[in-house]
Motif scaffolding. Structure first.
Motif, PDB file in Angstrom:
ATOM      1  N   VAL A 134      86.573  13.630  25.055  1.00 29.43           N
ATOM      2  CA  VAL A 134      86.732  14.530  26.269  1.00 29.43           C
ATOM      3  C   VAL A 134      85.252  14.721  26.416  1.00 29.43           C
ATOM      4  O   VAL A 134      84.365  14.918  25.374  1.00 29.43           O
ATOM      5  CB  VAL A 134      87.615  15.457  25.882  1.00 29.43           C
ATOM      6  N   ILE A 135      84.931  15.026  27.791  1.00 28.13           N
ATOM      7  CA  ILE A 135      83.744  15.567  28.181  1.00 28.13           C
ATOM      8  C   ILE A 135      83.992  17.036  28.688  1.00 28.13           C
ATOM      9  O   ILE A 135      84.498  17.274  29.782  1.00 28.13           O
ATOM     10  CB  ILE A 135      83.105  14.702  29.242  1.00 28.13           C
ATOM     11  N   LEU A 136      83.273  17.851  27.957  1.00 25.60           N
ATOM     12  CA  LEU A 136      83.327  19.250  28.531  1.00 25.60           C
ATOM     13  C   LEU A 136      82.319  19.362  29.226  1.00 25.60           C
ATOM     14  O   LEU A 136      80.911  19.486  29.136  1.00 25.60           O
ATOM     15  CB  LEU A 136      83.574  20.344  27.444  1.00 25.60           C
ATOM     16  N   ASP A 137      82.403  19.668  30.585  1.00 23.52           N
ATOM     17  CA  ASP A 137      81.295  19.522  31.686  1.00 23.52           C
ATOM     18  C   ASP A 137      80.665  21.057  32.066  1.00 23.52           C
ATOM     19  O   ASP A 137      81.252  21.935  32.429  1.00 23.52           O
ATOM     20  CB  ASP A 137      81.996  19.165  32.856  1.00 23.52           C
ATOM     21  N   LEU A 138      79.589  20.868  32.110  1.00 24.57           N
ATOM     22  CA  LEU A 138      78.686  22.249  32.667  1.00 24.57           C
ATOM     23  C   LEU A 138      78.045  21.747  33.950  1.00 24.57           C
ATOM     24  O   LEU A 138      77.315  22.651  34.523  1.00 24.57           O
ATOM     25  CB  LEU A 138      77.442  22.580  31.539  1.00 24.57           C
ATOM     26  N   GLU A 139      77.914  20.607  34.364  1.00 23.85           N
ATOM     27  CA  GLU A 139      77.201  20.199  35.385  1.00 23.85           C
ATOM     28  C   GLU A 139      78.098  20.062  36.586  1.00 23.85           C
ATOM     29  O   GLU A 139      78.566  21.349  37.054  1.00 23.85           O
ATOM     30  CB  GLU A 139      76.734  18.478  35.224  1.00 23.85           C
TER      31      GLU A 139
END
Ligand SMILES: CC(C)(COP(=O)(O)OP(=O)(O)OC[C@H]1O[C@@H](n2cnc3c(N)ncnc32)[C@H](O)[C@@H]1OP(=O)(O)O)[C@@H](O)C(=O)NCCC(=O)NCCSC(=O)C[C@H](O)C(=O)O
Ligand SMILES: [Mg+2]
Length: 299
Positions: free
Chosen positions: A38-43
Motif C-alpha cells: 500500500v502507498i499512503l499518499d501525501l502528494e
C-alpha cells in the motif's frame, strides 16, 4: 544490484494500492485488503490544506503497524515543495518499508534523499522507490536506474506515473497506450539492468474492469512486476494477472526437474516435450517457481 530481481530474494509486488493520506476510512483498510503493498499518499491525492493533517495521520498509522505481509510505502511531496522536507523527516521517523519520491528525474535527487536518510539514522530496511513520470526521467532512465548500485540511494523500485507523463508530454492516455509503449519498455529495460523492480501506472477509469484487465495483461507482457492501483476493486484482478499461471509454474518445475536428471548433467540444452530448452530457460523457470512460492507463502 539492488534486491529487486533475483529469484533468491523475490518479493511479490503484484498489486500496489494508493490510499490518500487525507482519507481516514481508506487508511483503515490498509491492514486488511489483499494488496501486496500500500502507498499512503501525501502528494497528488491530498489537497494543500489537508497535507499537514494527512502527514500526521499517516505517520501514526504506519507506527501502529499490523500490516502483515503488505509492504507499506509513504509517498511524500517533492523536496522542492513547501511540504517535501518535513514529509521526508516525518516519513523517515515512521520507518516504512519504503519512501516513494515523486517526479524523480536526476541521480542528484536520489543522493540528496539518501544522505538525509543516513543523517537521520534511518535503518537500511527503509528503501527508496522512485516515481518515473517526467520526460526528463525517461530520457535519463539509464543513469537513474544505475543509481541503485550506490547503497546510499536505497533505490529498489520504479513506479510509473502515466498521468504525469501524459500531462508533461501531451501524449494521450488511450487504451493500448501506443504513444507510451517505447517509454514504458525503456524503463523496464533500464530497471532490469540494475535489478530495480517496475510497477505500472494506474488505470483511472476504475469502474471499467475489462479495460483495467487489458492494461494489466499489457503490463505483464512488458515484463513489469506489478501495477499501481487506485481502488480496492482492482486488487484481485491485478493479483491474478501478475501471478504466474498454474500451467506456467508446472512447466517451470518440469524444466528444473529435467535439468536435474543425471543424464542431463552438464548439458546446456535439452529437449522437453518436443521443445528445445536451454539453461537460460532453467534460470527463468527458477524465477517463476520462486515467485509462485513467494505468493503461496503470503496466503
Ligand atoms: C477514485 C476514488 C476517489 C473513488 O472513491 P469512492 O467514490 O469513494 O469509491 P467507492 O465508493 O467505490 O469506495 C468503496 C469503498 O472502498 C474504499 N476505497 C476507495 N478507494 C480506496 C483506496 N484507494 N484505498 C482504500 N480504500 C478505498 C472507500 O473508502 C469505500 O469504503 P467503504 O466506506 O467501507 O465502503 C477513490 O477510490 C480514491 O481516492 N482512490 C485513490 C486515489 C489516489 O490515491 N490518487 C493518487 C494516486 S494515483 C497517482 O498519483 C498517479 C501518478 O502519480 C501518475 O502521475 O500517474
Ligand atoms: Mg504523478
Amino acid at each position: 544490484m539492488s534486491e529487486g530481481n533475483s529469484a533468491a530474494s523475490i518479493r511479490p509486488r503484484r498489486s500496489v494500492l494508493y490510499m490518500p493520506g487525507s482519507n481516514a476510512r481508506a487508511l483503515e483498510k490498509a491492514r486488511t485488503l489483499p494488496a501486496d503493498a500500500v502507498i499512503l499518499d501525501l502528494e497528488d491525492a491530498v489537497a494543500p490544506d489537508a497535507k499537514v493533517e494527512a502527514r500526521d495521520r499517516i505517520v501514526e498509522t504506519v507506527k501502529a503497524g499490523g500490516f502483515g505481509p503488505r509492504e507499506v510505502v509513504i509517498r511524500i511531496n517533492g523536496l522542492d515543495t513547501p511540504w517535501g522536507p518535513d514529509d521526508l523527516e516525518a516519513a523517515a521517523s515512521a520507518t516504512p518499508d519504503a519512501i516513494l519520491l515523486p517526479k524523480v528525474q536526476s541521480v542528484e535527487q536520489l543522493v540528496t534523499v539518501g544522505r538525509r536518510l543516513k543523517a537521520l539514522d534511518v535503518p537500511a530496511t527503509t528503501r527508496v522507490w522512485a516515481m518515473i513520470e517526467t520526460p526528463l526521467a525517461i530520457l535519463d532512465i539509464k543513469a537513474i536506474a544505475a543509481a541503485a548500485q550506490d547503497p546510499l540511494t536505497r533505490l529498489s523500485v520504479f513506479v510509473l506515473g502515466t498521468n504525469d507523463l501524459a500531462k508533461e508530454t501531451r501524449a494521450a492516455l488511450v487504451p493500448g497506450r501506443a504513444p507510451m509503449v517505447g517509454w514504458l519498455s525503456l524503463v523496464v529495460a533500464a530497471a532490469r539492468v540494475y535489478g530495480v523492480d517496475v510497477l505500472d501506472g494506474v488505470w483511472n477509469q476504475f469502474q471499467d474492469l475489462d479495460g483495467f484487465k487489458a492494461e494489466c495483461a499489457q503490463g505483464v507482457e512488458f515484463g513489469m512486476d506489478g501495477k499501481t492501483l487506485i481502488h480496492p476493486s482492482q486488487i484481485e484482478p491485478c493479483n491474478i494477472a501478475f501471478s504466474p499461471p498454474e500451467a506456467e509454474v508446472a512447466r517451470a518445475r518440469a524444466i528444473i526437474a529435467a535439468f536435474a536428471l543425471p543424464e542431463n548433467a552438464g548439458k546446456g540444452v535439452i529437449t522437453l516435450d518436443g521443445r528445445m530448452v536451454e539453461l537460460l530457460h532453467a534460470e527463468m523457470a527458477k524465477r517463476t517457481v520462486a515467485l509462485a512460492d513467494a505468493i503461496a507463502a503470503r496466503s
